[in-house]
Design a protein around this motif. Structure first.
Motif, PDB file in Angstrom:
ATOM      1  N   LEU A  50      80.411  23.255  42.998  1.00 46.67           N
ATOM      2  CA  LEU A  50      80.484  24.088  41.635  1.00 46.67           C
ATOM      3  C   LEU A  50      81.409  23.762  40.523  1.00 46.67           C
ATOM      4  O   LEU A  50      82.519  23.306  40.892  1.00 46.67           O
ATOM      5  CB  LEU A  50      81.095  25.537  42.311  1.00 46.67           C
ATOM      6  CG  LEU A  50      80.118  26.141  43.429  1.00 46.67           C
ATOM      7  CD1 LEU A  50      80.931  27.300  43.958  1.00 46.67           C
ATOM      8  CD2 LEU A  50      78.938  26.701  42.659  1.00 46.67           C
ATOM      9  N   ASP A  51      80.887  23.853  39.360  1.00 45.42           N
ATOM     10  CA  ASP A  51      81.538  23.600  38.308  1.00 45.42           C
ATOM     11  C   ASP A  51      83.021  24.560  38.000  1.00 45.42           C
ATOM     12  O   ASP A  51      82.803  25.593  38.700  1.00 45.42           O
ATOM     13  CB  ASP A  51      80.617  24.042  37.116  1.00 45.42           C
ATOM     14  CG  ASP A  51      81.425  23.252  35.699  1.00 45.42           C
ATOM     15  OD1 ASP A  51      81.197  22.024  35.421  1.00 45.42           O
ATOM     16  OD2 ASP A  51      81.856  24.287  34.811  1.00 45.42           O
ATOM     17  N   GLU A  52      83.968  23.973  37.531  1.00 41.23           N
ATOM     18  CA  GLU A  52      85.303  24.888  37.398  1.00 41.23           C
ATOM     19  C   GLU A  52      84.677  26.141  36.751  1.00 41.23           C
ATOM     20  O   GLU A  52      85.699  27.134  37.041  1.00 41.23           O
ATOM     21  CB  GLU A  52      86.071  23.813  36.533  1.00 41.23           C
ATOM     22  CG  GLU A  52      86.700  22.763  37.328  1.00 41.23           C
ATOM     23  CD  GLU A  52      87.507  23.206  38.595  1.00 41.23           C
ATOM     24  OE1 GLU A  52      88.417  23.973  38.168  1.00 41.23           O
ATOM     25  OE2 GLU A  52      87.416  22.630  39.529  1.00 41.23           O
ATOM     26  N   GLU A  53      84.133  26.245  35.765  1.00 38.64           N
ATOM     27  CA  GLU A  53      83.722  27.475  35.205  1.00 38.64           C
ATOM     28  C   GLU A  53      83.333  28.649  35.973  1.00 38.64           C
ATOM     29  O   GLU A  53      83.516  30.035  35.819  1.00 38.64           O
ATOM     30  CB  GLU A  53      82.622  27.386  34.086  1.00 38.64           C
ATOM     31  CG  GLU A  53      83.220  26.519  32.943  1.00 38.64           C
ATOM     32  CD  GLU A  53      84.349  26.857  32.139  1.00 38.64           C
ATOM     33  OE1 GLU A  53      84.081  28.062  31.771  1.00 38.64           O
ATOM     34  OE2 GLU A  53      85.425  26.417  32.235  1.00 38.64           O
ATOM     35  N   PHE A  54      82.775  28.247  37.250  1.00 37.94           N
ATOM     36  CA  PHE A  54      82.445  29.200  38.315  1.00 37.94           C
ATOM     37  C   PHE A  54      83.763  29.937  38.681  1.00 37.94           C
ATOM     38  O   PHE A  54      83.503  31.165  38.993  1.00 37.94           O
ATOM     39  CB  PHE A  54      81.708  28.601  39.449  1.00 37.94           C
ATOM     40  CG  PHE A  54      81.305  29.338  40.519  1.00 37.94           C
ATOM     41  CD1 PHE A  54      80.206  29.940  40.782  1.00 37.94           C
ATOM     42  CD2 PHE A  54      82.191  29.725  41.690  1.00 37.94           C
ATOM     43  CE1 PHE A  54      79.862  30.585  41.698  1.00 37.94           C
ATOM     44  CE2 PHE A  54      81.913  30.797  42.709  1.00 37.94           C
ATOM     45  CZ  PHE A  54      80.611  30.973  42.469  1.00 37.94           C
ATOM     46  N   PHE A  55      84.642  29.380  38.917  1.00 34.82           N
ATOM     47  CA  PHE A  55      85.902  29.901  39.406  1.00 34.82           C
ATOM     48  C   PHE A  55      86.622  30.919  38.119  1.00 34.82           C
ATOM     49  O   PHE A  55      87.613  31.577  38.597  1.00 34.82           O
ATOM     50  CB  PHE A  55      86.518  29.026  39.996  1.00 34.82           C
ATOM     51  CG  PHE A  55      86.109  28.334  41.262  1.00 34.82           C
ATOM     52  CD1 PHE A  55      85.993  29.109  42.307  1.00 34.82           C
ATOM     53  CD2 PHE A  55      85.626  26.992  40.978  1.00 34.82           C
ATOM     54  CE1 PHE A  55      85.230  28.416  43.490  1.00 34.82           C
ATOM     55  CE2 PHE A  55      85.075  26.538  42.284  1.00 34.82           C
ATOM     56  CZ  PHE A  55      84.714  27.304  43.348  1.00 34.82           C
ATOM     57  N   ARG A  56      86.272  30.758  36.958  1.00 34.07           N
ATOM     58  CA  ARG A  56      86.982  31.469  35.897  1.00 34.07           C
ATOM     59  C   ARG A  56      86.048  32.651  35.656  1.00 34.07           C
ATOM     60  O   ARG A  56      84.775  32.542  34.848  1.00 34.07           O
ATOM     61  CB  ARG A  56      86.896  30.688  34.694  1.00 34.07           C
ATOM     62  CG  ARG A  56      87.957  29.647  34.946  1.00 34.07           C
ATOM     63  CD  ARG A  56      88.305  28.908  33.720  1.00 34.07           C
ATOM     64  NE  ARG A  56      89.070  27.576  34.011  1.00 34.07           N
ATOM     65  CZ  ARG A  56      88.456  26.243  34.068  1.00 34.07           C
ATOM     66  NH1 ARG A  56      87.303  26.062  33.909  1.00 34.07           N
ATOM     67  NH2 ARG A  56      89.314  25.356  34.272  1.00 34.07           N
ATOM     68  N   ARG A  58      85.669  35.466  33.733  1.00 35.49           N
ATOM     69  CA  ARG A  58      85.389  35.729  32.610  1.00 35.49           C
ATOM     70  C   ARG A  58      84.398  34.916  31.860  1.00 35.49           C
ATOM     71  O   ARG A  58      83.637  35.325  31.014  1.00 35.49           O
ATOM     72  CB  ARG A  58      86.720  35.750  31.965  1.00 35.49           C
ATOM     73  CG  ARG A  58      87.171  34.366  31.322  1.00 35.49           C
ATOM     74  CD  ARG A  58      88.527  34.253  30.430  1.00 35.49           C
ATOM     75  NE  ARG A  58      88.965  32.979  30.458  1.00 35.49           N
ATOM     76  CZ  ARG A  58      89.672  32.295  31.208  1.00 35.49           C
ATOM     77  NH1 ARG A  58      90.150  32.683  32.451  1.00 35.49           N
ATOM     78  NH2 ARG A  58      90.107  30.925  30.860  1.00 35.49           N
ATOM     79  N   THR A  59      84.048  33.890  32.548  1.00 37.39           N
ATOM     80  CA  THR A  59      82.813  32.935  32.018  1.00 37.39           C
ATOM     81  C   THR A  59      81.552  33.555  32.177  1.00 37.39           C
ATOM     82  O   THR A  59      80.537  33.392  31.506  1.00 37.39           O
ATOM     83  CB  THR A  59      82.887  31.329  32.148  1.00 37.39           C
ATOM     84  OG1 THR A  59      82.556  31.371  33.770  1.00 37.39           O
ATOM     85  CG2 THR A  59      84.136  30.664  32.009  1.00 37.39           C
ATOM     86  N   GLY A  60      81.335  34.285  33.100  1.00 30.93           N
ATOM     87  CA  GLY A  60      80.058  34.979  33.754  1.00 30.93           C
ATOM     88  C   GLY A  60      79.360  33.940  34.585  1.00 30.93           C
ATOM     89  O   GLY A  60      78.329  34.315  35.116  1.00 30.93           O
ATOM     90  N   VAL A  61      79.941  32.732  34.884  1.00 36.05           N
ATOM     91  CA  VAL A  61      78.898  31.921  35.717  1.00 36.05           C
ATOM     92  C   VAL A  61      78.800  32.253  37.008  1.00 36.05           C
ATOM     93  O   VAL A  61      77.884  32.169  37.577  1.00 36.05           O
ATOM     94  CB  VAL A  61      79.728  30.235  35.550  1.00 36.05           C
ATOM     95  CG1 VAL A  61      78.909  29.264  36.416  1.00 36.05           C
ATOM     96  CG2 VAL A  61      79.615  29.785  34.097  1.00 36.05           C
ATOM     97  N   ALA A  62      79.899  32.813  37.700  1.00 37.08           N
ATOM     98  CA  ALA A  62      79.721  33.135  38.947  1.00 37.08           C
ATOM     99  C   ALA A  62      78.785  34.273  39.167  1.00 37.08           C
ATOM    100  O   ALA A  62      77.950  34.513  40.194  1.00 37.08           O
ATOM    101  CB  ALA A  62      81.108  33.392  39.519  1.00 37.08           C
ATOM    102  N   GLY A  63      79.001  35.328  38.313  1.00 34.64           N
ATOM    103  CA  GLY A  63      78.134  36.485  38.340  1.00 34.64           C
ATOM    104  C   GLY A  63      76.640  36.012  38.088  1.00 34.64           C
ATOM    105  O   GLY A  63      75.701  36.515  38.822  1.00 34.64           O
ATOM    106  N   GLY A  64      76.326  35.104  37.261  1.00 31.16           N
ATOM    107  CA  GLY A  64      74.935  34.655  36.889  1.00 31.16           C
ATOM    108  C   GLY A  64      74.389  33.960  38.143  1.00 31.16           C
ATOM    109  O   GLY A  64      73.274  34.084  38.465  1.00 31.16           O
ATOM    110  N   ILE A  65      75.295  32.988  38.583  1.00 30.87           N
ATOM    111  CA  ILE A  65      74.678  32.464  40.098  1.00 30.87           C
ATOM    112  C   ILE A  65      74.416  33.264  41.254  1.00 30.87           C
ATOM    113  O   ILE A  65      73.601  33.266  41.810  1.00 30.87           O
ATOM    114  CB  ILE A  65      75.576  31.204  40.373  1.00 30.87           C
ATOM    115  CG1 ILE A  65      75.706  29.823  39.312  1.00 30.87           C
ATOM    116  CG2 ILE A  65      75.401  30.720  41.703  1.00 30.87           C
ATOM    117  CD1 ILE A  65      76.563  28.987  39.502  1.00 30.87           C
TER     118      ILE A  65
END
Length: 120
Positions: A50-56, A58-65
């Protein structure tokens, strides 16, 4: 190369440690497609993929995935130690705790813990 394994009657696509990082919804959709093609109901993905942005959050990456996996009714288990990420973010700790209460996205230490969760 990913491998399909049945764990307690649940087909799980086991992703290798090596491989392209999962950076967002497009990568998640590709993974879901591969899993669906092989007949999986769950994907076991090493946290390191998982890209580091997943764990931030506020980026919305985790929510999108997470949303993509939910949309396709495919479970996602993130395997491995994410303590350095949760130590740095109370919001992420809360997200992980909430996800682990559900049946769609789990954060587990490894395959033995996933096997235990799929048992029940």
């Amino acid at each position: 190369m990913s491998a399909l394994r049945t764990i307690h009657d649940v087909p799980v696509l086991l992703c290798p440690e090596e491989g392209d990082p999962i950076r967002g919804e497009a990568d998640a959709t590709g993974l879901i497609g591969e899993a669906g093609y092989q007949g999986a109901r769950w994907v076991a993905l090493p946290a390191g993929r998982l890209d580091e942005e997943f764990f931030r959050l506020r980026t919305g990456v985790a929510g999108g995935i997470a949303q993509k996996f939910a949309q396709y009714r495919m479970g996602l288990a993130v395997l491995g130690d994410i303590a350095r990420h949760t130590a740095a973010s109370e919001a992420l700790r809360d997200f992980v705790r909430e996800c682990n209460r559900g049946r769609q996205l789990w954060f587990v230490d490894g395959l033995p813990e996933l096997e235990e969760r799929l048992r029940g």
